[in-house]
Write an enzyme that holds these catalytic residues in place. Structure first.
Site, mmCIF file in Angstrom:
data_model
loop_
_atom_site.group_PDB
_atom_site.id
_atom_site.type_symbol
_atom_site.label_atom_id
_atom_site.label_comp_id
_atom_site.label_asym_id
_atom_site.label_seq_id
_atom_site.Cartn_x
_atom_site.Cartn_y
_atom_site.Cartn_z
ATOM 1 N N GLY A 46 0.806 -1.212 0.000
ATOM 2 C CA GLY A 46 0.000 0.000 0.000
ATOM 3 C C GLY A 46 0.841 1.265 0.000
ATOM 4 O O GLY A 46 0.342 2.364 -0.220
ATOM 5 N N ASP A 74 1.610 -11.694 6.679
ATOM 6 C CA ASP A 74 2.156 -10.856 5.601
ATOM 7 C C ASP A 74 3.505 -10.273 5.995
ATOM 8 O O ASP A 74 4.183 -9.671 5.171
ATOM 9 C CB ASP A 74 1.182 -9.734 5.223
ATOM 10 C CG ASP A 74 0.736 -8.916 6.428
ATOM 11 O OD1 ASP A 74 0.156 -9.500 7.359
ATOM 12 O OD2 ASP A 74 0.984 -7.701 6.447
#
Ligand code: AMP
Ligand code: MG
Length: 473
Positions: free
Chosen positions: A88, A244
């Site tokens: 992101g 993650d």
């Protein structure tokens, strides 16, 4: 000469489902804060001028051969599955094959919005950028696998968190950014073609000896077992061990709220968002097993016989706690001077840790002082320590050169939280001196520090104690 990077990109050739092509978003006034010359040389990067480095590593100029992209991934965050995360605020410029023939990713973190930004601004502020730079380089100097820091650049733009803060970007170098969550991303979508391509890419890149998903899983488990044991051995708390943030390469990755413990307590937690203590110091072995179970689950669709795959993968995951314990025993045995651990050594180690916990003894300095023979002052009830010391000395009688082993296993210097905070405050005020002093001192953590760096070994005064760290988003 302008800055040049000898890119040789392979991730960018994977199917479109793996990423979104995305150039970094330029910033107002890039200014180089730090640059890792030694790492640049290892990567074959020609560093060009300081202005070049500021422009490239702020994302204002895309260097020739880069193929910028944001990687897609999923992940369990604090135990809850999010099928759609992805970079992101990070952009992979590309890869190089370094001087040792190893493929390395070059990624800018804080490079602007991507299709995976959700509500975020795609940016980072100077605090977490310099913190990750320092902690990852310190980790590397301790000999623990980790991503590295190539550059930190101030953007000249504010980012808005609780307040307006100076923006910055970190250029991170990693063996790859393939995460457990990358496998979960395709498994959750039942995109088996992509899952196969990811598996083959990962196998060739990180596990060239492995012949099957089971062997990749077993080797990934072995690396993570060693990694977590090595974290424990230096008092490191990752703080956000989401799937993650678990890399297939076996490197430490994502130093958001990461911290090194000062006084020892097994349930220590620093992260402000970890209210349940899921990622406490002591829980890290359990969490990594859980994360590897998630990897195992994501690999099952690659196998022709599901029941058989589940049985074998379950065995591999169930064998992991014993591997972590063995790695832990080896590392902590070395910390007290023992080469090959025997029966009874585990009790010897745990009894010391028990005394340290009761005394809130400084983790780093107590072990370092054992090597120097002056650890007694860390214990307010020294008689109980003396009993332990006698048992320990009896055990060491059969070891050759335990002091040298201890000095090599017990760092004198860690990036102490209060020093990191102090360094960030100075940097925000425009003074990078503390950053460079810390970085330089931490580059030789197993040496007794030079006189001017001795203060860096001191635990915080009561008013300096850092109790919470933040994700840095
Ligand atoms: P992290 O906590 O850094 O591992 O990030 C978790 C997820 O949030 C990742 O998908 C990040 O890319 C995303 N993220 C974190 N900070 C930001 C930000 N400032 N802007 C956009 N996305 C972000
Ligand atoms: Mg992350």
């Amino acid at each position: 000469m302008t800055l040049t990077i000898p890119f040789d990109n392979s991730y960018a050739r994977l199917p479109d489902s793996f990423f979104s092509r995305q150039p970094p978003a330029p910033v107002a006034a890039p200014e180089l804060l730090a640059f890792n010359d030694a790492l640049a040389a290892e990567l074959g990067v020609d560093p060009g001028t300081a202005q070049d480095r500021a422009d490239v590593f702020a994302g204002n100029r895309t260097p020739t051969g880069a193929d910028p992209l944001a990687q897609a991934y999923a992940g369990h965050q604090f135990g809850g599955f999010n099928p759609q995360l992805g970079d992101g605020r990070a952009i992979l410029l590309g890869e190089v094959v370094d001087r040792h023939g190893r493929r390395r990713d070059i990624q800018i973190k804080g490079a602007g919005r991507t299709p995976y930004s959700r509500m975020g601004d795609g940016r980072a502020w100077m605090g977490p950028v310099l913190r990750e730079y320092l902690l990852s380089e310190a980790m590397h100097a301790m000999g623990i696998p980790t991503t590295r820091a190539l550059a930190a650049v101030a953007t000249g733009e504010p980012v808005y968190r609780d307040a307006a803060l100076p923006g910055a970007a970190l250029t991170r170098v990693a063996a790859s950014h393939i995460r457990v969550g990358t496998f979960q991303y395709f498994a959750a979508r039942q995109d088996i073609e992509s899952l196969k391509a990811l598996f083959e890419h990962t196998r060739a890149r990180h596990f060239p000896q492995a012949q099957s998903p089971l062997e990749v899983l077993e080797q990934a488990i072995e690396r993570q077992a060693d990694l977590v044991a090595s974290w424990l051995s230096v008092g490191f708390i990752h703080g956000v061990m989401n799937t993650d943030n678990t890399a297939l390469s076996g490197e430490t990755i994502d130093y958001g709220p990461a911290a090194f413990m000062d006084s020892y307590h097994p349930v220590t937690v620093y992260s402000s968002i970890d209210r349940q203590g899921r990622y406490s110091y002591d829980n890290q072995p359990r969490i990594i097993v859980w994360n590897m179970a998630q990897l195992a689950g994501a690999l099952v669709p690659l196998m022709p016989d599901t029941d058989d795959a589940i049985a074998r993968f379950t065995d591999a995951v169930n064998a992991m706690p014993a591997r972590i314990e063995a790695a832990w025993r080896r590392r902590f045995a070395a910390k007290i001077g023992i080469d090959a651990p025997q029966d009874g050594d585990e009790a010897l180690i745990n009894d010391l840790l028990g005394l340290m916990a009761e005394a809130s003894a400084d983790f780093t300095n107590t072990f370092r002082d054992l090597a120097h023979g002056n650890a007694r002052h860390h214990f307010p009830e020294p008689e109980r320590y003396d009993d332990w010391h006698t048992r320990w000395q009896d055990r060491l009688a059969s070891e050759t050169d335990p002091a040298a082993r201890m000095l090599a296993a017990n760092p004198a210097l860690i990036p102490r939280n209060h020093r990191v905070e102090e360094m960030i405050q100075a940097a925000v005020a425009g003074d990078m001196t503390p950053f460079h002093q810390l970085l330089s001192a931490l580059s030789t953590p197993y040496d007794d520090p030079a006189p001017e760096n001795r203060a860096l070994t001191e635990p915080p005064q009561p008013h300096e104690v850092v109790r919470q760290t933040f994700c840095g988003t």
